[in-house]
Design an enzyme around this catalytic site. Structure first.
Site, PDB file in Angstrom:
ATOM      1  N   SER A 147      81.717 -52.136 -25.231  1.00 31.83           N
ATOM      2  CA  SER A 147      80.821 -51.410 -24.328  1.00 31.83           C
ATOM      3  C   SER A 147      81.011 -51.918 -22.912  1.00 31.83           C
ATOM      4  O   SER A 147      81.453 -53.038 -22.681  1.00 31.83           O
ATOM      5  CB  SER A 147      79.369 -51.618 -24.750  1.00 31.83           C
ATOM      6  N   ASP A 148      80.667 -51.060 -21.953  1.00 24.74           N
ATOM      7  CA  ASP A 148      80.461 -51.576 -20.610  1.00 24.74           C
ATOM      8  C   ASP A 148      79.236 -52.476 -20.667  1.00 24.74           C
ATOM      9  O   ASP A 148      78.446 -52.416 -21.611  1.00 24.74           O
ATOM     10  CB  ASP A 148      80.262 -50.432 -19.619  1.00 24.74           C
ATOM     11  N   TRP A 149      79.073 -53.300 -19.667  1.00 25.05           N
ATOM     12  CA  TRP A 149      78.018 -54.308 -19.700  1.00 25.05           C
ATOM     13  C   TRP A 149      76.640 -53.630 -19.721  1.00 25.05           C
ATOM     14  O   TRP A 149      76.308 -52.864 -18.828  1.00 25.05           O
ATOM     15  CB  TRP A 149      78.176 -55.249 -18.522  1.00 25.05           C
ATOM     16  N   GLY A 189      75.909 -51.320 -21.684  1.00 24.49           N
ATOM     17  CA  GLY A 189      76.172 -49.890 -21.831  1.00 24.49           C
ATOM     18  C   GLY A 189      76.177 -49.440 -23.276  1.00 24.49           C
ATOM     19  O   GLY A 189      76.957 -48.551 -23.643  1.00 24.49           O
TER      20      GLY A 189
END
Length: 855
Positions: A229-231, A233
């Site tokens: 995941s994005d941070w 996210g």
């Protein structure tokens, strides 16, 4: 006793040794930049670091300085695959020095609008150029054993409501425009990791979209790498794991951990689901072992003559010459020029990169003023300087002007877990009164302190009191404007007197990813150059912590200052300098405060009185060299009056020397615009549906479909300010002898032609190959970039250029068939110097239609 895995360990064997508790632990990160370790079976913690134009390491605050390369739009505008490969290798070396196993780069999101806050992070508006440069970057990085993380998958093209917005995009546009750069990069490189985007696509968050993560990425494209995941996210537990999202970042877990245990009990997940994700994490770990990069290594920087040469080459090659009507450039080095006026808000400060997670602390910087001054010295010319007009959203950082008590650069930052004195935060605090012993302190080099890492968490509580103290030594006499923004509440004192009050109900602003206060400014009068002034900021983060943030952070401080300038006087002074000089270089543009992760731009305008400054300087010196620095397009109402214009993007460490090399002819500019510069924002194809213009709340409709960037301008017959692929040289080129091979049943063919240098300078030309399909059964763009080649030629020299093309060049996506379609018929082959400058025309014929899927 911790075990040690063999570098060639068997993934299935290690997976079999893990109990369910250990497997679940591996599904989320350990803090911001590491994966979890399982010492009892020999699994160490892998280290990640932000990119894409540098390797920041594991700290926003007090990180190890890093090399900063040009922004991705600059690198994309080189059209130079070999340079992208070299940059990737250099970033691999720096990653290794920082003990980093996984670099969070490159970014390949299509630039749908010039207003996108992170537009500077991606290479191009065109998927072919975007994916091709990305592939070279990935191959260079991974040749050093460091994993690349291609991001942000997919349609993450605006910052407005980025974690909740739904990018509503048709299947054909999704495939041809937004997924295509990922597809190309995966075909020609093999990124070992992939990061999902924050947003939804057609209503579903990408981090839990099985169709995007499994059906397309895994099954159709055959991707074998790890997904993360994005941070912050990730927004679900069972759905994200079943969809194929392997790793939640950062840690500690919010959607995994105990939530996974509960999902297993309820049989929303099964052990096989967990194994599928852990297996991919272990496969990435195998790459980390093979790299030889130590685990939990100390972080070190890289600064070698070879690296500096590459940084300088990249800075110069990323510059695009847009106008040279009077052949002012290159400036004479024969002693004809005695004085050079260097003017502008971007001249004295080194604008190395855009803002947000891409920004880092550079090992060193060279500003345009410094680069031009060094080059002027070589020819015996004198340089004068004037700012002309201010263009900063936030005032320039105080980094060059602050000193610790021992005279070393920087400041001292101290932390307490309780108020060190009863009146600590009072606006009338006694600054001379001794304070209790702090629990921890550290020097820092700069005046921008984002305290989300780099603090001793064992000693400093999340709720804390902070003092930033330094000595400010201005370099000019006069009144200085000082600006402060913080995450928390606090006050700024100079020589014991309150200057800025941000402790009394501070208003929220955009700093620190939208977590900080407004930027409050005050004028301090009568400062003397070279004199030392005590500066102290006192901060408490309780209000900030109480607001609630998605991650642990102890607040932030951003302190800037600039000599106060009377706008009219500054412009008059600049015009006088330009009139009196033999040559004028005016450096204008945006900076990391205007173009940044966290928010989009509101318009294409240059800030403040920049346009007025340009007009007045051009009146004083019609031959003035205008240099614009921005990651994405800006409007230029004065363009008809300017005879000479360079687009410099954000040039990294060596931007000043790279610019000087081009201006004085050491480097013949060879860049071509990787994105269209419109005359006005309303001309951009996405104008009616970008940012907060969605017709339905929480959704943004990609109404322009496949007509993104130059595709849209050409389809609507709208002339831009500067076309995609456009860029001039100090020499000239001619094209001849176009030939094509027949198209194979699989869609493969070759295009060949000759390019000749018909001018007086050695130079490089980017020859572009566009394909048009006038017989298509579905509407298609007027033409599309499908290949390019950058060729170096000495004066009078000719070279044969050969470009190999495949089925990608003649296909479109048909969502009725859920496949790519290559229709039989005649295709136009256009050899060009830009999308609007066609040099040669030919054609190829596909005898039989076919469909295809996959890479």
């Amino acid at each position: 006793m911790p075990q040690q895995l063999a570098a060639d360990f068997d993934v299935e064997e290690v997976l079999g040794k893990l109990n369910m508790s250990a497997k679940i632990k591996l599904l989320s990160g350990k803090g911001w930049w590491h994966t979890e370790s399982i010492p009892e079976v020999g699994i160490p913690s892998m280290r990640f670091s932000d990119g894409p134009n540098g390797v920041r390491g594991t700290r926003f605050f007090n990180g190890v300085p890093s090399s900063c390369f040009p922004s991705s739009t600059g690198l994309g505008s080189t059209f130079d695959v070999d340079l992208a490969l070299k940059v990737g290798k250099a970033l691999g070396d720096e990653s290794r020095a920082k003990g980093c196993h996984v670099l969070l780069a490159p970014t390949v999101n299509t630039q749908r609008s010039p207003l996108g806050g992170r537009g500077f992070e991606s290479f191009s508006e065109d998927p072919h150029l975007n994916g091709t440069i990305a592939a070279a970057y990935i191959n260079g990085l991974q040749s050093k054993g460091v994993a690349s993380t291609i991001k942000h998958y997919v349609a993450n093209d605006q910052e407005f409501e980025r974690m909740s917005i739904s990018s509503d995009v048709g299947e054909r546009a999704l495939r041809e425009i937004y997924l295509k750069p990922f597809q190309i990069a995966l075909k020609h490189a093999n990124p070992w990791a992939l990061m999902t985007s924050y947003n939804r696509v057609n209503g579903t968050h990408v981090s839990e979209d099985k169709r995007l993560l499994d059906d397309i990425l895994r099954k159709e494209w055959g991707y074998k790498g790890m997904t993360m995941s994005d941070w912050i996210g990730i927004y679900s537990t069972s759905q994200s794991i079943k969809a194929g999202l392997n790793l939640e970042m950062p840690g500690p877990p919010i959607m995994r951990g105990k939530a996974v245990e509960r999902a297993l009990i309820g049989e929303k997940l099964f052990p096989s689901d967990i194994d599928n994700s852990v297996r991919k994490i272990l496969e990435l770990l195998k790459h980390a072992y093979a790299s030889g990069v130590p685990f939990d290594a100390p972080e070190e920087g890289v600064d070698t003559p070879e690296l500096r040469r590459l940084l300088r080459t990249a800075a110069g090659d990323a510059i695009v010459l847009l106008k040279n009507d009077k052949n002012v450039l290159p400036l004479s080095t024969k002693g004809d020029i005695k004085t050079i006026a260097v003017i502008g808000p971007n001249a004295k400060q080194a604008m190395t990169s855009g803002g947000g997670s891409a920004r880092l602390l550079s090992t060193y910087t060279v500003s345009p003023l410094e680069g031009i001054s060094a080059a002027a010295k070589e020819i015996g010319a004198k340089v004068t300087y004037g700012i002309g007009a201010s263009s900063h959203k936030f005032l320039p950082l105080l980094d060059p002007y602050i000193r610790q008590k021992d005279g070393q650069p920087g400041a001292l930052v101290e932390f307490w877990n309780e108020s060190p004195e009863e009146t600590f935060l009072n606006v009338d605090a006694d600054i001379g009164k001794p304070l209790k012993q702090c629990v921890w302190s550290t020097p820092t080099l700069g005046s921008n302190c984002f305290l989300m890492d780099g603090v001793d968490e064992e000693k400093v509580h999340e709720l804390c009191w902070i003092r930033f103290s330094t000595k400010f030594v201005p370099d000019e006499d006069g009144d200085w404007e000082v600006g402060l923004t913080i995450a928390g509440s606090g006050n700024l004192f100079i020589d014991g007197k309150l200057v800025i009050d941000l402790s009394t109900n501070p208003k929220q602003g955009e700093s620190f990813f939208g977590l900080g206060t407004i930027d409050l400014r005050k004028v301090v009068k009568g400062l003397k150059a070279g004199q030392s002034y005590d500066m102290e900021i006192r901060l408490n983060n309780s209000a900030f912590v109480a607001r609630g943030t998605p991650f642990t952070c102890r607040g932030g401080i951003r302190l800037g200052a600039i000599p106060q300038v009377d706008d009219e006087e500054a412009i008059r002074h600049a015009a006088t300098l330009a009139k009196e000089a033999d040559a004028t270089v005016l450096v204008i543009g945006l900076n990391h405060d205007w173009e940044s992760e966290g928010y989009d731009r509101q318009d294409l305008e240059l800030p403040g009185l920049t346009n007025r400054l340009v007009q007045e300087v051009l009146k004083a010196d019609p031959n003035a060299i205008i240099v614009n620095q921005s990651g994405t397009p800006v409007s230029m109402p004065w363009i008809a009056d300017a005879s000479t214009l360079l687009q410099a993007f954000y040039g990294g460490n060596e931007l000043g020397n790279g610019l000087a090399d081009v201006i004085f002819g050491k480097v013949n500019p060879s860049g071509k615009l990787a994105l269209t510069f419109p005359k006005r924002l309303e001309d951009n194809p996405s104008y009616l549906s970008f940012g907060n213009k969605g017709e339905v709340r929480g959704r943004i409709s990609y109404n322009e479909g496949i007509y993104v960037g130059y595709r849209g301008y050409e389809k609507q017959d709208i002339a831009p300010l500067f076309s995609f692929g456009y860029g001039l040289s100090y020499t000239s080129f001619s094209y001849a002898d176009l030939s094509t091979t027949s198209v194979s049943p699989e869609g493969n063919f070759t295009v060949s032609f000759t390019v000749k240098n018909t001018g007086k300078f050695a130079g490089r030309e980017v020859a572009q190959v566009y394909i048009a399909d006038p017989q298509s059964s579905l509407p298609r763009p007027v033409k599309e970039l499908k290949g390019f080649s950058k060729v170096l030629l000495t004066p009078g020299e000719s070279k044969k250029v050969t470009v190999e093309l495949g089925r990608d060049a003649i296909s479109f996506y048909d969502d009725r068939q859920a496949a790519w379609v290559a229709e039989k018929g005649t295709f136009e082959v256009l050899i060009a110097a830009s999308v609007t400058d066609i040099k040669l025309k030919g054609e190829v014929v596909l005898e039989k239609s076919f469909t295809w899927t996959g890479l």
